[in-house]
Design a protein around this motif. Structure first.
Motif, PDB file in Angstrom:
ATOM      1  N   ILE A 632       0.842  -1.200   0.000  1.00 38.29           N
ATOM      2  CA  ILE A 632       0.000   0.000   0.000  1.00 38.29           C
ATOM      3  C   ILE A 632       0.878   1.251   0.000  1.00 38.29           C
ATOM      4  CG2 ILE A 632      -1.395   1.405   1.580  1.00 38.29           C
ATOM      5  CD1 ILE A 632      -3.170  -0.270   0.018  1.00 38.29           C
ATOM      6  N   ILE A 633       1.959   1.217   0.776  1.00 35.99           N
ATOM      7  CA  ILE A 633       2.876   2.359   0.848  1.00 35.99           C
ATOM      8  C   ILE A 633       3.691   2.475  -0.427  1.00 35.99           C
ATOM      9  CG2 ILE A 633       4.781   3.365   2.144  1.00 35.99           C
ATOM     10  CD1 ILE A 633       3.776   1.864   4.613  1.00 35.99           C
ATOM     11  N   ILE A 634       4.203   1.340  -0.923  1.00 33.03           N
ATOM     12  CA  ILE A 634       5.051   1.360  -2.120  1.00 33.03           C
ATOM     13  C   ILE A 634       4.288   1.862  -3.332  1.00 33.03           C
ATOM     14  CG2 ILE A 634       6.356  -0.090  -3.721  1.00 33.03           C
ATOM     15  CD1 ILE A 634       7.102  -1.854  -1.340  1.00 33.03           C
ATOM     16  N   VAL A 635       3.082   1.360  -3.511  1.00 31.95           N
ATOM     17  CA  VAL A 635       2.272   1.747  -4.670  1.00 31.95           C
ATOM     18  C   VAL A 635       1.942   3.234  -4.628  1.00 31.95           C
ATOM     19  CG1 VAL A 635      -0.018   1.481  -5.694  1.00 31.95           C
ATOM     20  CG2 VAL A 635       1.314  -0.543  -5.115  1.00 31.95           C
ATOM     21  N   ALA A 636       1.706   3.773  -3.427  1.00 34.08           N
ATOM     22  CA  ALA A 636       1.317   5.182  -3.315  1.00 34.08           C
ATOM     23  C   ALA A 636       2.455   6.124  -3.672  1.00 34.08           C
ATOM     24  CB  ALA A 636       0.816   5.469  -1.905  1.00 34.08           C
ATOM     25  N   VAL A 637       3.712   5.725  -3.410  1.00 38.14           N
ATOM     26  CA  VAL A 637       4.833   6.639  -3.634  1.00 38.14           C
ATOM     27  C   VAL A 637       5.433   6.496  -5.029  1.00 38.14           C
ATOM     28  CG1 VAL A 637       5.395   6.609  -1.183  1.00 38.14           C
ATOM     29  CG2 VAL A 637       6.561   5.022  -2.722  1.00 38.14           C
ATOM     30  N   ILE A 638       4.992   5.543  -5.831  1.00 35.65           N
ATOM     31  CA  ILE A 638       5.562   5.343  -7.171  1.00 35.65           C
ATOM     32  C   ILE A 638       5.429   6.593  -8.039  1.00 35.65           C
ATOM     33  CG2 ILE A 638       5.207   4.116  -9.357  1.00 35.65           C
ATOM     34  CD1 ILE A 638       4.876   1.561  -7.772  1.00 35.65           C
ATOM     35  N   PRO A 639       4.248   7.241  -8.142  1.00 39.88           N
ATOM     36  CA  PRO A 639       4.167   8.456  -8.981  1.00 39.88           C
ATOM     37  C   PRO A 639       5.090   9.574  -8.506  1.00 39.88           C
ATOM     38  CG  PRO A 639       1.977   7.632  -8.452  1.00 39.88           C
ATOM     39  CD  PRO A 639       2.933   6.890  -7.587  1.00 39.88           C
ATOM     40  N   TYR A 640       5.221   9.733  -7.190  1.00 34.63           N
ATOM     41  CA  TYR A 640       6.085  10.795  -6.671  1.00 34.63           C
ATOM     42  C   TYR A 640       7.561  10.479  -6.906  1.00 34.63           C
ATOM     43  CZ  TYR A 640       1.866  12.446  -4.334  1.00 34.63           C
ATOM     44  OH  TYR A 640       0.604  12.911  -4.073  1.00 34.63           O
ATOM     45  N   LEU A 641       7.940   9.215  -6.775  1.00 31.89           N
ATOM     46  CA  LEU A 641       9.325   8.838  -7.073  1.00 31.89           C
ATOM     47  C   LEU A 641       9.638   9.038  -8.552  1.00 31.89           C
ATOM     48  CD1 LEU A 641       9.841   5.593  -4.940  1.00 31.89           C
ATOM     49  CD2 LEU A 641      10.844   7.844  -4.575  1.00 31.89           C
ATOM     50  N   SER A 642       8.656   8.794  -9.405  1.00 31.63           N
ATOM     51  CA  SER A 642       8.845   9.049 -10.838  1.00 31.63           C
ATOM     52  C   SER A 642       9.137  10.518 -11.098  1.00 31.63           C
ATOM     53  CB  SER A 642       7.606   8.602 -11.609  1.00 31.63           C
ATOM     54  OG  SER A 642       7.723   8.912 -12.982  1.00 31.63           O
ATOM     55  N   ARG A 643       8.412  11.397 -10.413  1.00 29.88           N
ATOM     56  CA  ARG A 643       8.658  12.824 -10.583  1.00 29.88           C
ATOM     57  C   ARG A 643      10.026  13.228 -10.012  1.00 29.88           C
ATOM     58  NH1 ARG A 643       8.459  15.832 -13.108  1.00 29.88           N
ATOM     59  NH2 ARG A 643       7.568  17.773 -12.315  1.00 29.88           N
ATOM     60  N   VAL A 644      10.422  12.597  -8.907  1.00 27.81           N
ATOM     61  CA  VAL A 644      11.738  12.893  -8.344  1.00 27.81           C
ATOM     62  C   VAL A 644      12.833  12.546  -9.345  1.00 27.81           C
ATOM     63  CG1 VAL A 644      13.395  12.228  -6.563  1.00 27.81           C
ATOM     64  CG2 VAL A 644      11.029  12.651  -5.937  1.00 27.81           C
ATOM     65  N   LEU A 645      12.724  11.386  -9.981  1.00 29.00           N
ATOM     66  CA  LEU A 645      13.738  10.955 -10.941  1.00 29.00           C
ATOM     67  C   LEU A 645      13.716  11.826 -12.188  1.00 29.00           C
ATOM     68  CD1 LEU A 645      13.303   7.087 -10.588  1.00 29.00           C
ATOM     69  CD2 LEU A 645      15.119   8.512  -9.634  1.00 29.00           C
ATOM     70  N   GLN A 646      12.529  12.240 -12.626  1.00 26.23           N
ATOM     71  CA  GLN A 646      12.438  13.131 -13.791  1.00 26.23           C
ATOM     72  C   GLN A 646      13.109  14.465 -13.495  1.00 26.23           C
ATOM     73  OE1 GLN A 646       8.236  13.327 -14.597  1.00 26.23           O
ATOM     74  NE2 GLN A 646       8.286  11.625 -16.043  1.00 26.23           N
ATOM     75  N   CYS A 647      12.852  15.004 -12.317  1.00 24.72           N
ATOM     76  CA  CYS A 647      13.464  16.292 -11.958  1.00 24.72           C
ATOM     77  C   CYS A 647      14.978  16.173 -11.843  1.00 24.72           C
ATOM     78  CB  CYS A 647      12.873  16.799 -10.642  1.00 24.72           C
ATOM     79  SG  CYS A 647      11.122  17.254 -10.741  1.00 24.72           S
ATOM     80  N   LEU A 648      15.451  15.065 -11.297  1.00 21.98           N
ATOM     81  CA  LEU A 648      16.901  14.884 -11.175  1.00 21.98           C
ATOM     82  C   LEU A 648      17.562  14.775 -12.541  1.00 21.98           C
ATOM     83  CD1 LEU A 648      17.173  12.427  -8.147  1.00 21.98           C
ATOM     84  CD2 LEU A 648      17.720  14.863  -8.201  1.00 21.98           C
ATOM     85  N   ARG A 649      16.920  14.067 -13.463  1.00 20.73           N
ATOM     86  CA  ARG A 649      17.520  13.970 -14.797  1.00 20.73           C
ATOM     87  C   ARG A 649      17.566  15.348 -15.464  1.00 20.73           C
ATOM     88  NH1 ARG A 649      17.329   9.630 -19.638  1.00 20.73           N
ATOM     89  NH2 ARG A 649      18.100  11.033 -21.249  1.00 20.73           N
ATOM     90  N   ARG A 650      16.502  16.118 -15.349  1.00 21.89           N
ATOM     91  CA  ARG A 650      16.503  17.460 -15.923  1.00 21.89           C
ATOM     92  C   ARG A 650      17.529  18.352 -15.222  1.00 21.89           C
ATOM     93  NH1 ARG A 650      10.727  20.086 -16.589  1.00 21.89           N
ATOM     94  NH2 ARG A 650      12.053  21.528 -17.760  1.00 21.89           N
ATOM     95  N   PHE A 651      17.733  18.129 -13.928  1.00 19.18           N
ATOM     96  CA  PHE A 651      18.716  18.925 -13.200  1.00 19.18           C
ATOM     97  C   PHE A 651      20.128  18.670 -13.730  1.00 19.18           C
ATOM     98  CE2 PHE A 651      21.762  18.964  -9.625  1.00 19.18           C
ATOM     99  CZ  PHE A 651      21.779  20.326  -9.368  1.00 19.18           C
ATOM    100  N   PHE A 652      20.469  17.411 -13.989  1.00 22.18           N
ATOM    101  CA  PHE A 652      21.813  17.086 -14.466  1.00 22.18           C
ATOM    102  C   PHE A 652      21.985  17.415 -15.944  1.00 22.18           C
ATOM    103  CE2 PHE A 652      21.645  14.190 -10.732  1.00 22.18           C
ATOM    104  CZ  PHE A 652      22.759  14.678 -10.071  1.00 22.18           C
ATOM    105  N   GLU A 653      20.913  17.307 -16.758  1.00 22.81           N
ATOM    106  CA  GLU A 653      21.024  17.584 -18.188  1.00 22.81           C
ATOM    107  C   GLU A 653      20.973  19.074 -18.486  1.00 22.81           C
ATOM    108  OE1 GLU A 653      18.041  15.442 -20.300  1.00 22.81           O
ATOM    109  OE2 GLU A 653      19.259  13.623 -20.481  1.00 22.81           O
ATOM    110  N   GLU A 654      20.018  19.772 -17.861  1.00 19.34           N
ATOM    111  CA  GLU A 654      19.798  21.180 -18.172  1.00 19.34           C
ATOM    112  C   GLU A 654      20.525  22.121 -17.223  1.00 19.34           C
ATOM    113  OE1 GLU A 654      15.600  21.707 -18.137  1.00 19.34           O
ATOM    114  OE2 GLU A 654      15.215  20.005 -19.468  1.00 19.34           O
ATOM    115  N   LYS A 655      21.114  21.581 -16.171  1.00 19.65           N
ATOM    116  CA  LYS A 655      21.813  22.415 -15.167  1.00 19.65           C
ATOM    117  C   LYS A 655      20.887  23.483 -14.594  1.00 19.65           C
ATOM    118  CE  LYS A 655      25.506  20.099 -16.230  1.00 19.65           C
ATOM    119  NZ  LYS A 655      25.983  19.004 -15.339  1.00 19.65           N
TER     120      LYS A 655
END
Length: 816
Positions: A632-655
């Motif tokens: 129940i906890i893991i499934v709920a945080v999957i969308p937010y973890l996806s956004r965290v990873l997307q933001c991190l990739r944009r942070f390293f690519e776009e500075k």
């Protein structure tokens, strides 16, 4: 009353006039063919519609600030008209006598017009000259045009001076923007020319591996020239390319190309040099997670492998680049046409109001300026069409132009009809369910608690999806109403984007399926004849899910296949967030999924209900399982973890530092959600303290980010106090209401951790569903203002086209 002969003559004159106008437009804007064109349709609509409204509907939304401000100039003309009416100013600029009209004092010319014949060759003074227009050199070596008004001493002349000053400013603005865009497209054309040279060389190398070139190096001159080119095999694709190339260079297209001697006669044909392949590498755009990981280890650029698969990808990339560039040229041509027409319209209005003859002088200047006299854009369009038809359509003009020109979306009446039909059916099914519940007193039934625990989560999934689609359809309607270019922002393929009618149609169709399944489930359970078919009754929700998934992944071109595949692709990118380049549709969909946590938990409930327990007895004992609680906890945080990873990739690519802060925002939400879920399960004061504090921090953080960063509001020094400089909605109170509603709905998110008692008339499951629906409503409001802010950013930077990555990377800037 007119007789038939007069009516026939009038229709003939009207037809001749339309033909003359059409030929004039075709000649001026190089419109070929007998088929009716967009420009002619536009001119025909002007007869029935006011030009200001038609201009607003035809402009490129991202360039709206660069168009002539037609409405402002009309307001200035209204000021002139109002002054002349209030002060009785005549066409000569003098005040009229209140006793008699000026026309009564004109000289009598006789009944036979004997005094109207001037002597041939007699000089005539140009007393009706109103303006003088000339160019002035500015400090930045740019020419600007200024108008000298010669009647400033007349009554109301100061208003006309203001009008011509504003008119000059608008024309210079349009002219400067047009020059800059033409300069940009010429640079892009040069880059595409480089890409085409590399493509042709790659085609020769791939299609005819036996083709070799010997080069004689000349160190003194610093260039290489081809000596011998082996001819392609008869019947191959390269033979067609060579044939088209030779015919385009001036050879007769009817003469066959002889290749028996295995040597191409280069008379009139310049073969492409293969040495360009030694100076280019491929710009590898990762398409899969595997290719992304490979690029992390190696490099983003790779050497040519001369494979057919590589050639196919390169051709597809260049095809897209040509189509996008062609759209840019068409929009720029439309920009030139609309502005010239706008200047013509506004000057004719000026002549009509003031009874002067100033439009001829000003429009002559417009025609002679770069905006009216430059043929660079037309030549570039012709060359691009010829190149695309030659190299991507094998000389077939019809297929080539069909690929270049985007498909127009057709509005179908059946969409509206089916929407009304499904909406009516949905309302009828809702009424039927309410009547069934009250007639059979199901609210007081002993199985009510079991039904809410087992069956309600199964059907609430479709309620969440229905509400989210309903909000998206409403967003689409308002985006279109306020001219937000959402198809461009989301990157939809032209002609395939869904309008609000299509979205509402899919939404109503889903509601019909879900409500019909719920009603049939209730009826089968209560009917004594079908009560013994317990397994069939309980499988109705699972059958509904299977049907929806079957429609979603259906490979046939039905039920908006392109939109379904677009959704699947973006969902896949969200699932493997750090392994794909993040685009706006990807993180926008991930944001939507963060508001569908309860829907994702319903999917988990489906899996466990039909696999772990005895669904025929509606057993939900798995809810108390420790593993289920963890998931129940893991499934709920999957969308937010996806956004965290997307933001991190944009942070390293776009500075971009803001993306780093955004990742912290979503990570704080993950922490708060974990603590909330643990407290909801354990109900220990320690977890309540952690859940309350983390939820409070993330609520403040998210609310600030929504309003200030995502919406761009609460700017202290903006033209609109505490909002932003540019607003699409004229009523400013809408923005303040949206801010307050967003804050209140964010606070609802803390309902569980604050131990607010549930409503006595609502079941706990119903209360959770209500809170989830409020979050979906908040997300729908957020969507409109988020995309409005994105649209205004594109408008501010004149970004009207997507950047298509080119396949080849040149090691040096010079080609030859």
């Amino acid at each position: 009353m007119m007789n038939k002969v007069d009516i026939h003559k009038r229709s003939i004159r009207t037809r001749e006039k339309r033909t003359t106008v059409k030929k004039g437009f075709q000649k001026r804007f190089r419109i070929s063919g007998t088929k009716k064109t967009d420009l002619f349709f536009f001119f025909a609509r002007l007869v029935k519609m006011k030009f200001g409204k038609e201009l607003a509907s035809q402009i490129v939304p991202e360039w709206q600030g660069a168009y002539m401000d037609y409405n402002n100039l009309k307001k200035l003309l209204k000021h002139i008209l109002r002054f002349r009416q209030q002060n009785g100013v005549t066409s000569s600029g003098h005040r009229a006598s209140p006793k008699r009209r000026v026309t009564m004092y004109r000289a009598f010319s006789g009944l036979t017009n004997r005094y109207n014949n001037f002597r041939a060759g007699s000089p005539r003074k140009n007393d009706d000259e109103v303006i003088l227009v000339g160019s002035v050199q500015q400090e930045d070596s740019e020419n600007c045009y200024q108008t000298m008004f010669l009647r400033s001493s007349d009554a109301g002349g100061e208003h006309e001076l203001v009008f011509f000053k504003a008119l000059d400013d608008e024309f210079n603005k349009v002219l400067k923007f047009y020059k800059e865009k033409v300069r940009e497209v010429k640079g892009e054309a040069e880059e595409l020319s480089k890409q085409m040279e590399a493509l042709i060389a790659l085609r020769i190398k791939v299609d005819e591996p036996g083709v070799e070139q010997k080069f004689t190096s000349e160190s003194s001159s610093g260039y290489s020239r081809p000596a011998t080119v082996v001819a392609p095999k008869p019947g191959s694709r390269m033979e067609v390319i060579h044939e088209v190339e030779m015919s385009s260079e001036g050879t007769s297209g009817d003469e066959p190309i002889r290749t028996e001697n295995r040597k191409i006669n280069t008379g009139g044909f310049k073969p492409t040099s293969l040495d360009v392949l030694g100076r280019v590498t491929l710009n590898v755009d990762p398409e899969t997670p595997v290719s992304t990981l490979r690029n992390i280890i190696t490099s983003s650029k790779s050497e040519l492998s001369f494979s057919r698969e590589e050639l196919r990808k390169v051709e597809e990339q260049l095809r897209q680049a040509f189509a996008q560039f062609y759209q840019q040229l068409r929009f720029l041509k439309s920009y030139c046409f609309l502005n010239m027409l706008a200047f013509s319209k506004i000057m004719k209005k000026y002549d009509k109001i003031t009874s002067r003859n100033a439009s001829r002088s000003y429009l002559d200047m417009v025609e002679k300026s770069y905006l009216g006299s430059s043929e660079e854009l037309n030549k570039l369009i012709e060359r691009l069409e010829a190149t695309f038809i030659k190299h991507f359509a094998n000389g077939n003009r019809r297929n080539g132009m069909k690929s270049l020109r985007p498909k127009r979306k057709k509005e179908r009446h059946r969409t509206t009809f089916l929407l009304g039909l499904f909406t009516g059916c949905s309302i009828a099914l809702v009424i039927a369910i309410i009547v069934t519940i009250h007639a059979r007193k199901l609210l007081d039934h002993q199985g009510r608690e079991q039904y809410m625990e087992a069956i309600f989560p199964l059907y609430s999934l479709f309620g969440y999806i229905f509400l989210h689609m309903l909000m998206y359809g409403a967003n689409t309607y308002f985006w279109k109403r306020y001219s937000v270019n959402y198809p461009f922002i989301f990157g939809f393929k032209p002609g395939t984007e869904l309008g609000f009618r299509e979205i509402f149609l899919v939404t109503s169709g889903l509601s019909v399926l879900a409500l019909a399944a719920a009603l049939s489930n209730l009826d089968m359970e209560m009917d004594e004849r079908t009560a013994r078919f317990q397994m069939l009754t309980e499988l109705v929700p699972l059958g509904l899910v299977a049907l929806v998934l079957l429609i979603t992944f259906c490979p046939f071109n039905i039920i908006y296949r392109s939109s379904r595949y677009f959704l699947i692709r973006c969902s896949w990118h969200c699932l493997f967030a750090p392994l794909y380049k993040v685009s706006l549709p990807d993180f926008f969909l991930a944001d939507q999924l963060t508001s569908e946590v309860q829907a994702i938990r319903c999917i988990q409930f489906y899996v466990c209900y039909y696999t772990l327990g005895d669904f025929t007895k509606r057993s939900v004992t798995f809810l108390e399982n420790r593993t289920y609680e963890i998931f129940i906890i893991i499934v709920a945080v999957i969308p937010y973890l996806s956004r965290v990873l997307q933001c991190l990739r944009r942070f390293f690519e776009e500075k971009d530092k803001s993306q780093g802060a955004n990742s912290l925002k979503y990570f704080s939400t993950v922490v708060a959600l974990v603590f909330r879920s643990i407290y909801d399960i354990r109900r220990i004061p320690f977890w309540r303290i952690l859940a309350t504090s983390s939820s409070g921090v993330t609520t403040i953080f998210n609310t600030y980010w929504d309003v200030v960063i995502d919406w761009g509001l609460l700017q202290r020094n903006s033209k609109n106090p505490w909002l932003r400089d540019k607003l699409l909605v004229s009523n400013k109170a809408v923005y303040f209401v949206a801010i307050v509603v967003n804050i209140l709905l964010r606070l609802v998110w803390m309902q569980l951790v604050l131990d607010i008692e549930d409503a006595p008339f609502l079941h706990k499951r119903a209360m959770v569903a209500l809170v989830a629906c409020l979050e979906i409503l908040r997300r729908g409001i957020w969507n409109f203002f988020r995309l409005e802010n994105e649209h205004l950013n594109n408008v501010g930077k004149y970004r009207a086209f997507k950047h298509v990555p080119l396949p080849f990377h040149y090691a040096d800037e010079k080609i030859m």
